[in-house]
Design a protein around this motif. Sequence first.
Motif, mmCIF file in Angstrom:
data_model
loop_
_atom_site.group_PDB
_atom_site.id
_atom_site.type_symbol
_atom_site.label_atom_id
_atom_site.label_comp_id
_atom_site.label_asym_id
_atom_site.label_seq_id
_atom_site.Cartn_x
_atom_site.Cartn_y
_atom_site.Cartn_z
ATOM 1 N N GLN A 232 0.743 -1.306 0.120
ATOM 2 C CA GLN A 232 0.099 -0.126 0.121
ATOM 3 C C GLN A 232 0.935 1.265 -0.111
ATOM 4 N N ASN A 233 0.200 2.318 0.176
ATOM 5 C CA ASN A 233 0.983 3.439 0.195
ATOM 6 C C ASN A 233 1.983 3.721 1.549
ATOM 7 N N VAL A 234 3.048 4.020 1.436
ATOM 8 C CA VAL A 234 3.957 4.134 2.571
ATOM 9 C C VAL A 234 4.556 5.425 2.388
ATOM 10 N N GLN A 235 4.591 6.241 3.491
ATOM 11 C CA GLN A 235 4.949 7.794 3.324
ATOM 12 C C GLN A 235 5.600 8.196 4.498
ATOM 13 N N LEU A 236 6.538 9.161 4.207
ATOM 14 C CA LEU A 236 7.526 9.733 5.168
ATOM 15 C C LEU A 236 7.037 11.444 5.049
ATOM 16 N N ALA A 237 7.070 11.829 6.224
ATOM 17 C CA ALA A 237 6.656 13.322 6.320
ATOM 18 C C ALA A 237 7.327 13.990 7.482
ATOM 19 N N VAL A 238 7.615 15.339 7.315
ATOM 20 C CA VAL A 238 8.313 16.362 8.507
ATOM 21 C C VAL A 238 7.243 17.457 8.603
ATOM 22 N N LEU A 239 7.381 17.978 9.780
ATOM 23 C CA LEU A 239 6.658 19.209 10.003
ATOM 24 C C LEU A 239 7.394 20.374 9.576
ATOM 25 N N ASP A 240 6.961 21.386 8.886
ATOM 26 C CA ASP A 240 7.264 22.578 8.288
ATOM 27 C C ASP A 240 6.473 23.704 8.715
ATOM 28 N N GLY A 241 6.549 24.555 9.656
ATOM 29 C CA GLY A 241 5.721 25.687 9.951
ATOM 30 C C GLY A 241 4.316 25.006 10.449
ATOM 31 N N SER A 242 3.291 25.100 10.000
ATOM 32 C CA SER A 242 2.087 24.533 10.466
ATOM 33 C C SER A 242 1.401 23.520 9.465
ATOM 34 N N GLU A 243 2.423 22.908 8.599
ATOM 35 C CA GLU A 243 1.857 22.063 7.594
ATOM 36 C C GLU A 243 2.821 20.647 7.749
ATOM 37 N N VAL A 244 2.533 19.726 6.823
ATOM 38 C CA VAL A 244 3.119 18.602 6.845
ATOM 39 C C VAL A 244 3.837 18.719 5.486
ATOM 40 N N VAL A 245 4.932 18.394 5.139
ATOM 41 C CA VAL A 245 5.811 18.161 3.965
ATOM 42 C C VAL A 245 6.206 16.746 3.727
ATOM 43 N N TYR A 246 5.712 16.113 2.520
ATOM 44 C CA TYR A 246 6.163 14.663 2.284
ATOM 45 C C TYR A 246 7.509 14.531 1.638
ATOM 46 N N LEU A 247 8.328 13.833 2.259
ATOM 47 C CA LEU A 247 9.705 13.540 1.792
ATOM 48 C C LEU A 247 9.697 12.373 0.671
ATOM 49 N N GLU A 248 8.835 11.474 1.141
ATOM 50 C CA GLU A 248 8.729 10.305 0.241
ATOM 51 C C GLU A 248 7.658 9.556 0.329
ATOM 52 N N ARG A 249 7.393 8.772 -0.741
ATOM 53 C CA ARG A 249 6.088 7.980 -0.986
ATOM 54 C C ARG A 249 6.212 6.943 -1.713
ATOM 55 N N LEU A 250 5.934 5.590 -1.208
ATOM 56 C CA LEU A 250 6.019 4.441 -2.045
ATOM 57 C C LEU A 250 4.687 3.898 -2.463
ATOM 58 N N SER A 251 4.413 3.554 -3.479
ATOM 59 C CA SER A 251 3.038 3.340 -3.953
ATOM 60 C C SER A 251 2.902 2.245 -4.903
ATOM 61 N N GLY A 252 2.183 1.215 -4.942
ATOM 62 C CA GLY A 252 2.081 0.052 -5.652
ATOM 63 C C GLY A 252 0.767 0.518 -6.741
ATOM 64 N N ARG A 253 0.703 -0.536 -7.637
ATOM 65 C CA ARG A 253 -0.356 -0.319 -8.633
ATOM 66 C C ARG A 253 -1.700 -0.442 -8.202
ATOM 67 N N GLY A 254 -1.892 -1.349 -7.187
ATOM 68 C CA GLY A 254 -3.186 -1.524 -6.528
ATOM 69 C C GLY A 254 -3.498 -0.856 -5.452
ATOM 70 N N ALA A 255 -2.485 -0.085 -4.866
ATOM 71 C CA ALA A 255 -2.929 0.750 -3.613
ATOM 72 C C ALA A 255 -3.869 1.748 -3.816
ATOM 73 N N VAL A 256 -4.617 2.051 -2.613
ATOM 74 C CA VAL A 256 -5.763 3.156 -2.671
ATOM 75 C C VAL A 256 -4.882 4.444 -3.108
ATOM 76 N N ASN A 257 -5.999 5.114 -3.987
ATOM 77 C CA ASN A 257 -5.537 6.508 -4.391
ATOM 78 C C ASN A 257 -5.406 7.443 -3.385
ATOM 79 N N VAL A 258 -4.284 8.245 -3.550
ATOM 80 C CA VAL A 258 -4.318 9.291 -2.522
ATOM 81 C C VAL A 258 -3.740 10.424 -3.324
ATOM 82 N N ILE A 259 -3.722 11.723 -2.533
ATOM 83 C CA ILE A 259 -3.392 12.715 -3.119
ATOM 84 C C ILE A 259 -2.259 13.344 -2.965
#
Length: 253
Positions: A96-123
């Motif tokens: 499935q979707n695997v994600q790594l994120a950090v805090l920047d100000g008042s938001e999340v910033v995504y550093l990495e995302r691994l995703s397979g063909r059958g994984a649920v769609n994410v934005i």
Amino acid sequence: MSQSVTARVLRVIAAFSAERPELTLTELSRRAALPLSTVHRLVGELAEWGALERAADGRYRVGLRLWEVGALAPRGLGLRESAMPFLEDLYAVTKQNVQLAVLDGSEVVYLERLSGRGAVNVITRVGGRLPLHATGVGLVLLAFAAPELQEQILAAPLKRYTAKTMCTPDELRRALAEVRRTGVAVSDGQIELIALSVAAPVRGPRGGVVAALSVVVPSETSDAMAYVPVVRAAARGISRTLGFPDSPAAERK
């Protein structure tokens, strides 16, 4: 008060977005709120340096030189390199979707995302930003953030994305307390109704939470608790690599 050259350059660069990765000079002028003549001059200098590239149709896009410089950010490059083996293992187990994120100000910033063909769609996307209150990684990062930031987020309007999005301070405050108690966050359908996120904190050598790791799975067919052990294990593995002591007592601090 007139803007500095640096401020104008940053406005030109900030005009680009995931939705608008290529822009004409006129569009850049409008989005940066700068005169066309100024944008023409700045874009020429940025393109010469490699920060922008000109496509065959005359539109401009972010150049590789900016990516090269951005990749040097220590919170991105070093953290991502340390995390990748564990992200890959987690993906191999879940598909499935695997994600790594950090805090920047008042938001999340995504550093990495691994995703397979059958994984649920994410934005989410690498380099993308999302709010803290409506994402699994965001809830983790906010739960262990400075009290001042927590109160700032709780006092601000909380954007609603779906019928399940937490939009009241009391609801969010309870959710953050639960994350601190359990060490994991479950965000079900808050950004997209079809997606459920299970997230855990990644700690640095001094014990502070430096990032958050998550797996995003189909909401309707997934048991969140089934993913907790593997997400925790991956987060602990990254934390160990970063120098955090591997002990339950240390994690509770």
